[in-house]
Scaffold this motif. Structure first.
Motif, mmCIF file in Angstrom:
data_model
loop_
_atom_site.group_PDB
_atom_site.id
_atom_site.type_symbol
_atom_site.label_atom_id
_atom_site.label_comp_id
_atom_site.label_asym_id
_atom_site.label_seq_id
_atom_site.Cartn_x
_atom_site.Cartn_y
_atom_site.Cartn_z
ATOM 1 N N ALA A 268 10.781 45.997 1.254
ATOM 2 C CA ALA A 268 11.410 45.046 0.482
ATOM 3 C C ALA A 268 12.387 45.344 -0.404
ATOM 4 O O ALA A 268 13.354 45.018 -0.575
ATOM 5 C CB ALA A 268 10.328 43.827 -0.078
ATOM 6 N N ARG A 269 12.145 46.509 -1.333
ATOM 7 C CA ARG A 269 12.984 46.844 -2.286
ATOM 8 C C ARG A 269 14.197 47.648 -1.724
ATOM 9 O O ARG A 269 15.436 47.410 -1.944
ATOM 10 C CB ARG A 269 12.210 47.853 -3.120
ATOM 11 C CG ARG A 269 13.137 48.394 -4.249
ATOM 12 C CD ARG A 269 12.078 49.232 -5.269
ATOM 13 N NE ARG A 269 10.900 48.646 -5.450
ATOM 14 C CZ ARG A 269 9.783 49.312 -5.988
ATOM 15 N NH1 ARG A 269 10.048 50.599 -6.312
ATOM 16 N NH2 ARG A 269 8.830 48.833 -6.228
ATOM 17 N N SER B 186 14.138 40.614 3.094
ATOM 18 C CA SER B 186 13.324 41.387 1.792
ATOM 19 C C SER B 186 12.169 40.291 1.471
ATOM 20 O O SER B 186 10.935 40.788 1.076
ATOM 21 C CB SER B 186 14.191 41.516 0.567
ATOM 22 O OG SER B 186 13.669 42.168 -0.537
ATOM 23 N N LYS C 211 6.136 46.477 0.189
ATOM 24 C CA LYS C 211 6.705 46.396 -1.119
ATOM 25 C C LYS C 211 8.113 47.211 -1.221
ATOM 26 O O LYS C 211 9.166 46.899 -1.617
ATOM 27 C CB LYS C 211 6.027 46.386 -2.263
ATOM 28 C CG LYS C 211 5.106 45.096 -2.539
ATOM 29 C CD LYS C 211 4.050 45.359 -3.816
ATOM 30 C CE LYS C 211 3.324 44.222 -4.088
ATOM 31 N NZ LYS C 211 2.450 44.272 -5.063
ATOM 32 N N ARG D 234 8.522 41.454 2.027
ATOM 33 C CA ARG D 234 7.405 41.485 0.788
ATOM 34 C C ARG D 234 6.165 40.692 0.810
ATOM 35 O O ARG D 234 5.237 41.349 0.401
ATOM 36 C CB ARG D 234 8.304 41.145 -0.527
ATOM 37 C CG ARG D 234 7.518 41.231 -1.947
ATOM 38 C CD ARG D 234 8.716 40.724 -2.926
ATOM 39 N NE ARG D 234 8.838 39.289 -2.935
ATOM 40 C CZ ARG D 234 9.817 38.752 -2.682
ATOM 41 N NH1 ARG D 234 11.060 39.581 -2.498
ATOM 42 N NH2 ARG D 234 10.117 37.549 -2.692
#
Length: 263
Positions: free
Chosen positions: A242-243, A230, A239, A234
């Protein structure tokens, strides 16, 4: 069961407060969720095929239907639904704390609506163990997203590689693992720049149950050291990915030390 459903509706109504008009989007979201659960249950879980009944499933014992994987499945699903709906309500303009509250309450309502509907299934039945795990997962979602610094240190994830040979992927526990990932980047005491890309795992999964205990059944608890994917994605500008990786564990990215509790 009707009384329980009425109680769930009352909780939802009270949570929305007196000014329900400004929160119709939350109400409609839950109604759509109920419709989806009902449709899936009629298609895959034998809903409306039995008189309402209870099912004492047990917890994590070796001789239960899934060795406890189904209980973690309920906990994780409630946590995930609460987290996802919180993000949805936030995107609609709700304040962060309000969005998290409504997301968690919606999760509690929807997951336990599903459990109530299970009482009409020949295969399942209302399980108070599942009801408790649904509730804990919904509460956990609220606490996780309102406790300062917690999400930077810990993820609750699922590892899942589907077999593509079943229509009901929701209960394919034979292919799932549940884990807590403690991320080094969230702990100030770890200053080494390379170590801050690592994480420590505590996980649990079961194999060879398929609805009943056998001599081949396994209940595996494990510790692992992995890579914080993650953080890597990121830092490279992805993003959303990554979430997603805060909730999903990519297979083969960690080294486990396992113990079979059935042996």
């Amino acid at each position: 069961m009707v009384r329980l459903l009425a109680a769930l509706l009352l909780i939802m109504s009270c949570a929305l407060g007196e000014n329900n008009e400004s929160r119709k989007d939350v109400l409609y979201t839950n109604l759509v969720g109920m419709a989806l659960i009902t449709t899936w249950g009629l298609a895959n879980w034998d809903y409306a095929k039995s008189r309402p009944h209870f099912d004492d499933e047990g917890w994590f014992g070796h001789n239960t239907k899934s060795g406890g994987a189904d209980k973690l499945g309920h906990f994780y699903a409630s946590y995930l639904v609460g987290s996802g709906l919180s993000e949805l309500y936030r995107s609609w303009g709700y304040a962060r704390k309000e969005a998290v509250l409504y997301g968690s309450i919606s999760s509690f309502f929807l997951m336990n609506y599903m459990e109530t509907a299970d009482s009409s299934s020949r295969e399942f039945g209302f399980s108070y163990e599942d009801f408790i795990m649904n509730t804990l997962g919904s509460v956990g979602s609220y606490l996780f997203h309102t406790t300062p610094g917690l999400s930077e240190r810990v993820d609750l994830r699922i590892e899942y590689i589907p077999s593509f040979d079943t229509e009901d992927i929701v209960t394919e526990y034979e292919k799932m693992k549940y884990l807590l990932a403690f991320k080094a980047e969230g702990f100030e005491c770890i200053s080494n720049p390379y170590l801050r890309y690592t994480e420590f795992h505590v996980g649990y999964y079961t194999r060879n149950y398929k609805g009943a205990y056998s001599r081949e059944s396994e209940r595996i608890i494990y510790l692992g050291v992995g890579i914080n994917l993650s953080r890597i994605v990121r830092e490279n500008g992805y993003k959303r990915t990554a979430r997603f990786l805060n909730y999903y564990q990519m297979p083969y990215t960690y080294l486990p030390l396992e113990k079979d509790l059935n042996r």
